[in-house]
Write a protein that holds these residues in place. Structure first.
Motif, PDB file in Angstrom:
ATOM      1  N   ASP A 176       0.831  -1.205   0.000  1.00  0.00           N
ATOM      2  CA  ASP A 176       0.000   0.000   0.000  1.00  0.00           C
ATOM      3  C   ASP A 176       0.867   1.257   0.000  1.00  0.00           C
ATOM      4  OD1 ASP A 176      -2.223  -1.735   0.245  1.00  0.00           O
ATOM      5  OD2 ASP A 176      -1.967  -1.769   2.418  1.00  0.00           O
ATOM      6  N   ARG A 177       1.939   1.240   0.793  1.00  0.00           N
ATOM      7  CA  ARG A 177       2.825   2.409   0.831  1.00  0.00           C
ATOM      8  C   ARG A 177       3.555   2.576  -0.501  1.00  0.00           C
ATOM      9  NH1 ARG A 177       3.409   0.672   6.401  1.00  0.00           N
ATOM     10  NH2 ARG A 177       5.130  -0.709   5.808  1.00  0.00           N
ATOM     11  N   PHE A 178       3.948   1.450  -1.115  1.00  0.00           N
ATOM     12  CA  PHE A 178       4.590   1.553  -2.424  1.00  0.00           C
ATOM     13  C   PHE A 178       3.626   2.132  -3.456  1.00  0.00           C
ATOM     14  CE2 PHE A 178       5.155  -0.195  -6.691  1.00  0.00           C
ATOM     15  CZ  PHE A 178       6.383   0.369  -7.007  1.00  0.00           C
ATOM     16  N   ASN A 179       2.372   1.693  -3.432  1.00  0.00           N
ATOM     17  CA  ASN A 179       1.398   2.208  -4.394  1.00  0.00           C
ATOM     18  C   ASN A 179       1.241   3.714  -4.276  1.00  0.00           C
ATOM     19  OD1 ASN A 179       0.876  -0.320  -5.444  1.00  0.00           O
ATOM     20  ND2 ASN A 179      -0.836  -0.711  -4.053  1.00  0.00           N
ATOM     21  N   ALA A 180       1.358   4.235  -3.055  1.00  0.00           N
ATOM     22  CA  ALA A 180       1.296   5.686  -2.875  1.00  0.00           C
ATOM     23  C   ALA A 180       2.545   6.351  -3.467  1.00  0.00           C
ATOM     24  CB  ALA A 180       1.142   6.015  -1.395  1.00  0.00           C
ATOM     25  N   ARG A 181       3.706   5.826  -3.124  1.00  0.00           N
ATOM     26  CA  ARG A 181       4.956   6.416  -3.653  1.00  0.00           C
ATOM     27  C   ARG A 181       5.029   6.302  -5.169  1.00  0.00           C
ATOM     28  NH1 ARG A 181       7.128   3.242   0.444  1.00  0.00           N
ATOM     29  NH2 ARG A 181       8.102   1.872  -1.114  1.00  0.00           N
ATOM     30  N   ALA A 182       4.438   5.245  -5.716  1.00  0.00           N
ATOM     31  CA  ALA A 182       4.515   5.006  -7.154  1.00  0.00           C
ATOM     32  C   ALA A 182       3.798   6.066  -7.972  1.00  0.00           C
ATOM     33  CB  ALA A 182       3.957   3.619  -7.494  1.00  0.00           C
ATOM     34  N   LEU A 183       2.966   6.893  -7.342  1.00  0.00           N
ATOM     35  CA  LEU A 183       2.362   7.999  -8.069  1.00  0.00           C
ATOM     36  C   LEU A 183       3.425   8.944  -8.607  1.00  0.00           C
ATOM     37  CD1 LEU A 183      -0.700   8.962  -5.847  1.00  0.00           C
ATOM     38  CD2 LEU A 183      -0.743   7.863  -8.092  1.00  0.00           C
ATOM     39  N   GLY A 184       4.601   8.931  -7.999  1.00  0.00           N
ATOM     40  CA  GLY A 184       5.698   9.774  -8.464  1.00  0.00           C
ATOM     41  C   GLY A 184       6.587   9.109  -9.482  1.00  0.00           C
TER      42      GLY A 184
END
Length: 541
Positions: A176-184
């Motif tokens: 879940d945290r990676f999916n958030a960072r992956a927006l960048g």
């Protein structure tokens, strides 16, 4: 609906507030009303008696922990179902066993029973199958009660194996945290794919460290869990209501364990026989087109935002070639969030933004005039929301996708499905269907054996079934309802216009249809459909 995104599916399940969560035949007559305890075979309300049936055991007890407060649990009857993590195919009726299971390893599933509002409830309760895969049914109690599902019947919620209130719980907050960072990151860049798979491997290691058998988290075992729940509760007949991925599970459950099912409601239909990337592309096209046509038919919207569909398709191709990078502020995040708006992220945004359809034309128009902020803020708000972190059981997500989907659908199938739905999209986008980014790479890392081919069989049944779809649903194709109804001889397929994924959550009309169906599967009341109106789209100055 994906290991690589917060499933809405979730899905199913309701989306964060920043983004939002045909055929008919004769149906059999419902059972006559009788006291609630009589049909259950117990000496009290359902869920108050400990019982062992075969290798499953139900034990009344405290209500489970929940990620968010659910005040209604104070009046629920709760307990746990203990079942083998892996059932032996060799077990037969001549070999009764205790509920310790064949290899000694068991799992525990939380159960919460919300009593009917009626003083004389119908004898056949409703069991709720959550979305996802990976959502916790107990967390969806507010949705069910808001729709008056327990007006005349007890409603039973059991956490599917691996989910938040089960033991073991197979959530992976790192994904879940990676999916958030992956927006960048650039969505379809190979480097993004490698990081995606690294997150999946870390999740796999976390699941393995808990001693869980990754190969047992699938529809086949979950269907057996629900059959065991019905028996251990002493319920002779019950009704099934599944949303999003819960429809996928419901269709397999009614195929594998039809005994004891009075009727089935499915909302946001995902047929196991065609589940995968290709149908996800098809869903996106159907949901997008439904919204674009609604704008086109509304004079104010069509005048202010002409050719909205063509504008969106052009932007996808342009941004895939030349992404825009921006930063936005998210209330729960202390620092500005970087968002790369490329073709993949724009499609991902609209797949969820059909839940807030009224603002979509304005957002697309602003992007076309160089302002990506509204779209970027919605994307970041959804991914960084507390509700998007640590809630989804990715162990179940991958268990279903990697045993039941990827073995039976190739990358080429997904690309062909994307090309059919969106002929103008660049090839770089087509292997990563919405909600299912890097799926085959993830599944190689997850490493579970294929489920038997029969798991992809079409469900053929005469159990009365209501198949609900939303005209703006870009996550599970509106046409899927009619598709499954073809082989369900006593079915009613209904599309509720102007509503996105899981119409029961957002449409009072859909709620009326659903409760009327469970009251009388011979004739659900669909009269409210005639009065529905499209949203009043926002018109910028």
């Amino acid at each position: 609906m994906s290991p690589g995104t917060t499933p809405s599916r979730r899905p199913a399940r309701r989306l964060p507030a920043t983004l939002a969560g045909a055929t008919a035949g004769a149906l059999v007559v419902g059972l006559a009303a009788m006291p609630a305890h009589a049909e259950s075979g117990t000496h009290g309300p359902i869920g108050t008696v400990a019982r062992t049936v075969g290798d499953a055991h139900f034990e009344p007890g405290p209500c489970p922990r929940t990620a968010d407060p659910i005040p209604d649990l104070a009046r629920a009857r709760c307990g746990t179902l203990t079942v083998p993590e892996k059932r032996s195919e060799a077990q037969g009726p001549k070999e009764p066993m205790g509920y310790g299971g064949h290899d000694g390893r068991t799992i525990t599933l939380a159960v919460a029973i919300m009593p009917a509002e009626s003083s004389r409830p119908a004898p056949d309760p409703i069991v709720w199958l959550a979305g996802g895969p990976g959502d916790d049914a107990v967390s969806e109690i507010p949705m069910a009660l808001a729709g008056n599902l327990n007006r005349d019947r007890d409603v039973i919620f059991m956490s599917q194996r691996g989910t938040y209130s089960a033991d073991p719980e197979l959530t992976c907050p790192n994904i879940d945290r990676f999916n958030a960072r992956a927006l960048g990151l650039v969505s379809n860049a190979p480097s993004t794919g490698r990081l995606h798979v690294e997150a999946t491997r870390a999740c796999r290691d976390r699941v393995d460290a808990k001693g869980a058998d990754r190969s047992t988290y699938n529809d086949i075992e979950s269907s057996a869990d629900y059959d065991a729940l019905r028996k251990t509760l002493g319920v002779k007949k019950w009704n099934v209501f599944g949303i999003s991925y819960g429809t996928h599970l419901a269709l397999n459950y009614m195929r594998l364990h039809p005994k004891g099912i009075r009727s089935v409601g499915i909302d946001g239909v995902l047929p196991p026989s065609i589940a995968g990337g290709a149908v996800t592309w098809k869903a996106a096209r159907e949901g997008f087109d439904g919204l674009f046509k609604a704008c086109e038919k509304q004079p104010a919207c069509n005048t202010r935002y002409p050719n909205l569909k063509a504008t969106f398709l052009r932007l996808v191709s342009e941004l895939e070639a030349n992404p825009i990078t921006t930063t936005v502020t998210v209330p729960v995040h202390p620092e500005p969030v970087k968002v790369v708006l490329d073709g993949g992220n724009l499609v991902a945004w609209l797949t969820s933004a059909t839940h807030v359809a009224a603002g979509v034309p304005r957002s697309i128009d602003e992007l076309a005039h160089g302002d990506p902020q509204r779209i970027a803020e919605q994307l970041a708000g959804g991914k960084y929301s507390p509700q998007a972190i640590g809630r989804v059981a990715h162990g179940l997500v991958y268990g279903v996708f990697c045993s039941q989907w990827t073995p039976y659908e190739s990358r080429a199938d997904i690309i062909r499905g994307g090309r059919r739905a969106f002929p103008s999209f660049p090839r770089s986008m087509l292997a990563n269907a919405p909600q299912l980014a890097w799926l085959h790479d993830d599944c190689r890392a997850w490493d579970v054996p294929p489920a038997p081919p029969s798991v992809r069989d079409v469900t053929r049944s005469d159990i009365p079934t209501l198949a609900l779809s939303g005209g703006f649903d870009a996550q599970t194709a509106p046409s899927n309802g009619a598709y499954v109804a073809r082989t369900l001889s006593r079915s009613t397929a209904v599309t509720v216009p102007y509503v996105a994924h899981v119409v029961f959550a957002d449409s009072r009309c859909a709620q009326t249809i659903t409760t009327s169906f469970f009251a009388r599967p011979t004739a659900p009341d669909t009269g409210c459909l005639a009065g529905l109106q499209p949203p009043r789209f926002e018109i910028a100055p």
